[in-house]
Design a protein around this motif. Sequence first.
Motif, mmCIF file in Angstrom:
data_model
loop_
_atom_site.group_PDB
_atom_site.id
_atom_site.type_symbol
_atom_site.label_atom_id
_atom_site.label_comp_id
_atom_site.label_asym_id
_atom_site.label_seq_id
_atom_site.Cartn_x
_atom_site.Cartn_y
_atom_site.Cartn_z
ATOM 1 N N ARG A 1 8.323 12.339 8.996
ATOM 2 C CA ARG A 1 9.660 12.769 8.615
ATOM 3 C C ARG A 1 10.329 11.762 7.695
ATOM 4 O O ARG A 1 10.978 12.116 6.699
ATOM 5 C CB ARG A 1 10.505 12.959 9.879
ATOM 6 N N PHE A 2 10.153 10.465 7.971
ATOM 7 C CA PHE A 2 10.715 9.444 7.084
ATOM 8 C C PHE A 2 9.979 9.435 5.742
ATOM 9 O O PHE A 2 10.547 9.067 4.720
ATOM 10 C CB PHE A 2 10.676 8.075 7.753
ATOM 11 N N GLY A 3 8.703 9.855 5.754
ATOM 12 C CA GLY A 3 7.970 9.968 4.499
ATOM 13 C C GLY A 3 8.597 10.983 3.568
ATOM 14 O O GLY A 3 8.593 10.804 2.338
ATOM 15 N N ARG A 4 9.161 12.064 4.123
ATOM 16 C CA ARG A 4 9.829 13.070 3.306
ATOM 17 C C ARG A 4 11.018 12.453 2.553
ATOM 18 O O ARG A 4 11.371 12.892 1.465
ATOM 19 C CB ARG A 4 10.304 14.239 4.172
ATOM 20 N N LYS A 5 11.640 11.439 3.153
ATOM 21 C CA LYS A 5 12.768 10.772 2.487
ATOM 22 C C LYS A 5 12.308 9.980 1.264
ATOM 23 O O LYS A 5 13.112 9.620 0.410
ATOM 24 C CB LYS A 5 13.478 9.828 3.466
ATOM 25 N N LEU A 6 10.999 9.706 1.227
ATOM 26 C CA LEU A 6 10.433 9.005 0.071
ATOM 27 C C LEU A 6 9.694 9.983 -0.836
ATOM 28 O O LEU A 6 8.881 9.576 -1.668
ATOM 29 C CB LEU A 6 9.472 7.907 0.548
ATOM 30 N N SER A 7 9.955 11.275 -0.636
ATOM 31 C CA SER A 7 9.336 12.356 -1.431
ATOM 32 C C SER A 7 7.834 12.446 -1.222
ATOM 33 O O SER A 7 7.104 12.891 -2.107
ATOM 34 C CB SER A 7 9.646 12.160 -2.926
ATOM 35 N N LEU A 8 7.366 12.057 -0.055
ATOM 36 C CA LEU A 8 5.945 12.180 0.286
ATOM 37 C C LEU A 8 5.758 13.498 1.031
ATOM 38 O O LEU A 8 6.090 13.610 2.207
ATOM 39 C CB LEU A 8 5.495 10.999 1.148
ATOM 40 N N GLU A 9 5.221 14.516 0.348
ATOM 41 C CA GLU A 9 5.137 15.848 0.906
ATOM 42 C C GLU A 9 3.844 16.101 1.685
ATOM 43 O O GLU A 9 3.845 16.724 2.723
ATOM 44 C CB GLU A 9 5.267 16.896 -0.216
ATOM 45 N N GLY A 10 2.718 15.635 1.167
ATOM 46 C CA GLY A 10 1.438 15.883 1.836
ATOM 47 C C GLY A 10 1.070 14.745 2.773
ATOM 48 O O GLY A 10 1.829 13.790 2.968
ATOM 49 N N PRO A 11 -0.109 14.814 3.390
ATOM 50 C CA PRO A 11 -0.571 13.728 4.258
ATOM 51 C C PRO A 11 -0.636 12.405 3.496
ATOM 52 O O PRO A 11 -1.168 12.346 2.391
ATOM 53 C CB PRO A 11 -1.972 14.186 4.680
ATOM 54 N N PHE A 12 -0.083 11.357 4.059
ATOM 55 C CA PHE A 12 -0.074 10.049 3.405
ATOM 56 C C PHE A 12 -0.297 8.902 4.378
ATOM 57 O O PHE A 12 -0.818 7.857 4.008
ATOM 58 C CB PHE A 12 1.267 9.827 2.686
ATOM 59 N N LEU A 13 0.086 9.087 5.649
ATOM 60 C CA LEU A 13 -0.001 7.988 6.612
ATOM 61 C C LEU A 13 -1.416 7.436 6.735
ATOM 62 O O LEU A 13 -1.626 6.222 6.826
ATOM 63 C CB LEU A 13 0.471 8.459 7.984
ATOM 64 N N TYR A 14 -2.375 8.351 6.754
ATOM 65 C CA TYR A 14 -3.758 7.932 6.964
ATOM 66 C C TYR A 14 -4.236 6.968 5.880
ATOM 67 O O TYR A 14 -5.141 6.150 6.102
ATOM 68 C CB TYR A 14 -4.682 9.153 7.040
ATOM 69 N N LYS A 15 -3.625 7.039 4.697
ATOM 70 C CA LYS A 15 -4.015 6.154 3.594
ATOM 71 C C LYS A 15 -3.609 4.705 3.843
ATOM 72 O O LYS A 15 -4.105 3.795 3.171
ATOM 73 C CB LYS A 15 -3.393 6.642 2.290
ATOM 74 N N LEU A 16 -2.698 4.472 4.807
ATOM 75 C CA LEU A 16 -2.203 3.122 5.082
ATOM 76 C C LEU A 16 -3.038 2.388 6.128
ATOM 77 O O LEU A 16 -2.877 1.182 6.307
ATOM 78 C CB LEU A 16 -0.748 3.193 5.548
ATOM 79 N N VAL A 17 -3.904 3.116 6.815
ATOM 80 C CA VAL A 17 -4.704 2.493 7.883
ATOM 81 C C VAL A 17 -5.542 1.318 7.366
ATOM 82 O O VAL A 17 -5.568 0.251 7.989
ATOM 83 C CB VAL A 17 -5.595 3.543 8.582
ATOM 84 N N PRO A 18 -6.239 1.446 6.213
ATOM 85 C CA PRO A 18 -7.026 0.298 5.729
ATOM 86 C C PRO A 18 -6.174 -0.955 5.512
ATOM 87 O O PRO A 18 -6.660 -2.086 5.733
ATOM 88 C CB PRO A 18 -7.605 0.804 4.397
ATOM 89 N N ALA A 19 -4.925 -0.806 5.086
ATOM 90 C CA ALA A 19 -4.060 -1.970 4.882
ATOM 91 C C ALA A 19 -3.767 -2.655 6.211
ATOM 92 O O ALA A 19 -3.766 -3.899 6.294
ATOM 93 C CB ALA A 19 -2.755 -1.549 4.202
ATOM 94 N N ALA B 1 0.832 -1.211 0.000
ATOM 95 C CA ALA B 1 0.000 0.000 0.000
ATOM 96 C C ALA B 1 0.862 1.254 0.000
ATOM 97 O O ALA B 1 0.524 2.255 -0.644
ATOM 98 C CB ALA B 1 -0.925 -0.014 1.225
ATOM 99 N N LEU B 2 1.987 1.214 0.715
ATOM 100 C CA LEU B 2 2.896 2.352 0.744
ATOM 101 C C LEU B 2 3.515 2.588 -0.627
ATOM 102 O O LEU B 2 3.599 3.738 -1.095
ATOM 103 C CB LEU B 2 3.995 2.111 1.791
ATOM 104 N N LYS B 3 3.919 1.513 -1.286
ATOM 105 C CA LYS B 3 4.548 1.657 -2.608
ATOM 106 C C LYS B 3 3.589 2.272 -3.629
ATOM 107 O O LYS B 3 4.014 2.946 -4.560
ATOM 108 C CB LYS B 3 5.044 0.291 -3.099
ATOM 109 N N GLU B 4 2.294 2.068 -3.429
ATOM 110 C CA GLU B 4 1.312 2.630 -4.359
ATOM 111 C C GLU B 4 1.221 4.152 -4.281
ATOM 112 O O GLU B 4 0.786 4.812 -5.228
ATOM 113 C CB GLU B 4 -0.074 2.028 -4.090
ATOM 114 N N ILE B 5 1.617 4.723 -3.145
ATOM 115 C CA ILE B 5 1.496 6.180 -2.989
ATOM 116 C C ILE B 5 2.847 6.885 -3.040
ATOM 117 O O ILE B 5 2.892 8.117 -3.024
ATOM 118 C CB ILE B 5 0.759 6.548 -1.683
ATOM 119 N N VAL B 6 3.952 6.133 -3.082
ATOM 120 C CA VAL B 6 5.274 6.753 -3.185
ATOM 121 C C VAL B 6 5.474 7.217 -4.632
ATOM 122 O O VAL B 6 5.262 6.429 -5.565
ATOM 123 C CB VAL B 6 6.382 5.762 -2.774
ATOM 124 N N PRO B 7 5.882 8.479 -4.844
ATOM 125 C CA PRO B 7 6.002 9.019 -6.208
ATOM 126 C C PRO B 7 6.927 8.219 -7.110
ATOM 127 O O PRO B 7 6.654 8.036 -8.287
ATOM 128 C CB PRO B 7 6.562 10.429 -5.969
#
Length: 882
Positions: free
Chosen positions: A311-329, A256-262
């Motif tokens: 902060r670790f999301g920024r290392k994957l170029s995730l700038e906006g809110p993204f964590l909440y998208k992983l809750v369903p997984a 699920a994370l890989k689907e939202i990483v740019p």
Amino acid sequence: MDAQEIRTTFLDYFAARGHTVRPSDSLVPSSDPTLIFTSAGMVPFKALWTDAPLQFQRAASVQKCLRVGGKDSDLENVGRTLRHHSFFEMLGNFSFGDYFKQEAIEWAWKFSVEVMNLPKDRLWVSVFEDDDGALELWKKTAGIPEEKIVRLDKKDNFWGPAGLSGPCGPCSEIYFDRGEKFGCGNPECRPGCDCERYLEFWNLVFPQFYQDETGNRRPLERRGIDTGMGLERLALLVQGAESNYDTDLFLPILSALKEIVPAAPGPAGREAEHVIADHIRALTFALSENVLPANEGRGYVMRRLLRRAVRFGRKLSLEGPFLYKLVPAVVEVMKESYPELLESRDHVQRIIRAEEERFGDTLTLGLEKLAEIAGSLKKKGEKVIPGGEVFKLSDTYGFPPELTDEVAREEGLEIDWPAFKEALAEQKERGRAAWKGLAEEEVLPVYHEIGKKFPPVEFRGYDRLAVRGEIISLIRGGKETGRAGKGEEVEAVLDQTSFYAEAGGQVGDSGLIKTPSGTLEVAETARPLEGLIVHRGKVIEGEVAPGEAEALVDRERRRRIERHHTATHLLQQALREVVGDHIGQAGSFVAPDYFRFDFSHFEAVKPEDLSRVEARVNEMIREDWPVNVFHLSLATAKEQGALAFFGEKYGRQVRMIEVGGLSRELCGGTHVRRTGEIGIFLLLSESSVASGVRRIEAVCGDRAFEKTIHTREIVLEVCGSLKIAPEELPGRVEKLTERIKILENEIKNLKKKKAADNLGEIIEQAQTVAGVKLLAADLGETGMETLRSLADEVKGRLGSGIAVLAGKEGEKAFLVAAVTPDLVKTGRHAGNIVKEVAKLIGGSGGGRPDLAQAGGKSPEKIKEALEAVPGIVKKLGMGSSQ
């Protein structure tokens, strides 16, 4: 074998051996206040090794655990190793005064090799350094050669206690040899090494001692067994995975994370992926139990986890809110074992998204400032970040010190922590000096003296407002006195009283204390010590002395307080019904004129929901429910679903208030007898008091009636001025608002036109600085939108140059910096210029190389700031970055 099969197989195996299968306890320990979270499978059973009543002597469970914060924290290792987690599940079997080492070792070995089919030749064990008995049992029971049994010291093979006190004892661990490719290359590598080769997956603890908070140990009343096996590690071994993250517990989350990483992350992004996958599991479970992000306690741990993941999301170029998208997984992976996650999924997503949005700007600015500090240090060849800079990042920009520490380590830098702590201490001292009162009222010695001399004061005011008793002590000026005359302020202590002392958010009673020789008018009632109730007031008639007295509570005032107190219970019930059962009380203030109720919630309550809450409370009042009081054990009250006030200390016996069979709360306050006595409930306001905490203010009874009448009078007066009927008021207000907006826009356009008309004169003020045409101008009463528009026009007229325009509206100052394209190519940067100028007007800002803006709170300093622009432009030069 998937993870769910492993859970079931483990529990079935020990159920067949006489163990009672117990469900997982919550992540917030239900029976151990010394622990911030449940950190091991044995935590719910701690009391069973001592003197608690036994319903069973053998148990097995799969326990949810969280190790973040405290001595057992694994947070720093998460992502850096392939086996550590913040949240994990612990498989455990337990014995309380029943079987001991032999059965524990035998069953653990057979489960590992016969049920899980782990190869015997890959297994090693460790024992406590002087535990010869365990070593011999492993040789005899499992047939393990002595060269595969390692003796380890207290650091590795003596476990416990969990928390500040509790059972503890030597332990023995089972390791799996994963082969040389996972090793460190040291020929002496074996169990106990920190590398990834020898994976410890089952810890068999032999609780024999009880350790108190001072570190002293005594033999346990019931020695026994406490084993713990990480489900994630066992899944790795059974599924033949390279790491815990390659098991069915993590792969769907990572997908699920890989689907939202740019872009597909390389090997360097693996740590970030692992941290995010781990932390979203912890957040999903904890938030589903209503452990909401906050600035202290458990809530702070949640906020720290979330911010670390972002902060670790920024290392994957995730700038906006993204964590909440992983809750369903996470829910999809765990729902079979924890179906309650399905019910809380949407709620958890909303909380996480709100936190991400709140932290986004803070993280961006903090990382920018930290990069500037790190770059400056590296240029100087220095490796220590001054503590004052770390404090400034935290205090001014809201950037957490622990994140600064992580980033610093990644950059090869250290932090001057003593200097940081000194800056923090100085801030606290400044806060204390600024506070004109006492933060915490000191308990006077006289109270301790009275408490030792007399038995506890008996409170009899739950069912009576007048009580005959005896004044046993009078206090004036911090000392006991024999009498108090008319007009003197004094404190009276009675052997028994009907006056409620301020506690639990409810204000103390007022009224009269009458004696044969005089009358004391009580203004407030306090409880400076447990068991001591003090009546503070002024003698209004005769004189008062120790002896016979009658305590008379102000009846009408008490009734108003009772209406408001019971209403807080109804309000909490209504909020939980309408908004969600995550709502929990975070504080209250109950007075005769109004009450306020603070509760845990992550966003403003919607207006329509507030209306439903208000209607529901009034419905419960009209239904005239009985308000019943029960005295029972804390355990029984919790079993009945009683809500407790966070931070309150409760004894074994508690007082529970039940309203209408729905609302149950632990409470020592005074209440109405039936909800109908409240009359009406009027909600006045809903607001924020802290991050994750909301506040409702309301009134009841006659105070609500008075407020309603007052509001009606205001409406009628306004309608009279407008010569309209009350029902026409909303439409007329809307029209007037629209008209005001039109007029405001007209004024804004006139100001803009005036400024544009004067632009030629303004541009003539341009000067040449360091070979560059520079304009620094104050446009007076001009807003940001107009400044930005004019900046583009100024750039066009300048042809080549730099412009800094200033304006103000009320108490706000605005700046816009513009750089023409040719100068941008030479390295000039509008964002860097405006940052420096903004400091002089008490603000901050930034932006693109060609156009940037800033705001400040000191418009009176605009002239000074503009005079400094030439110097700033010279200092920055070409291509400089601050």
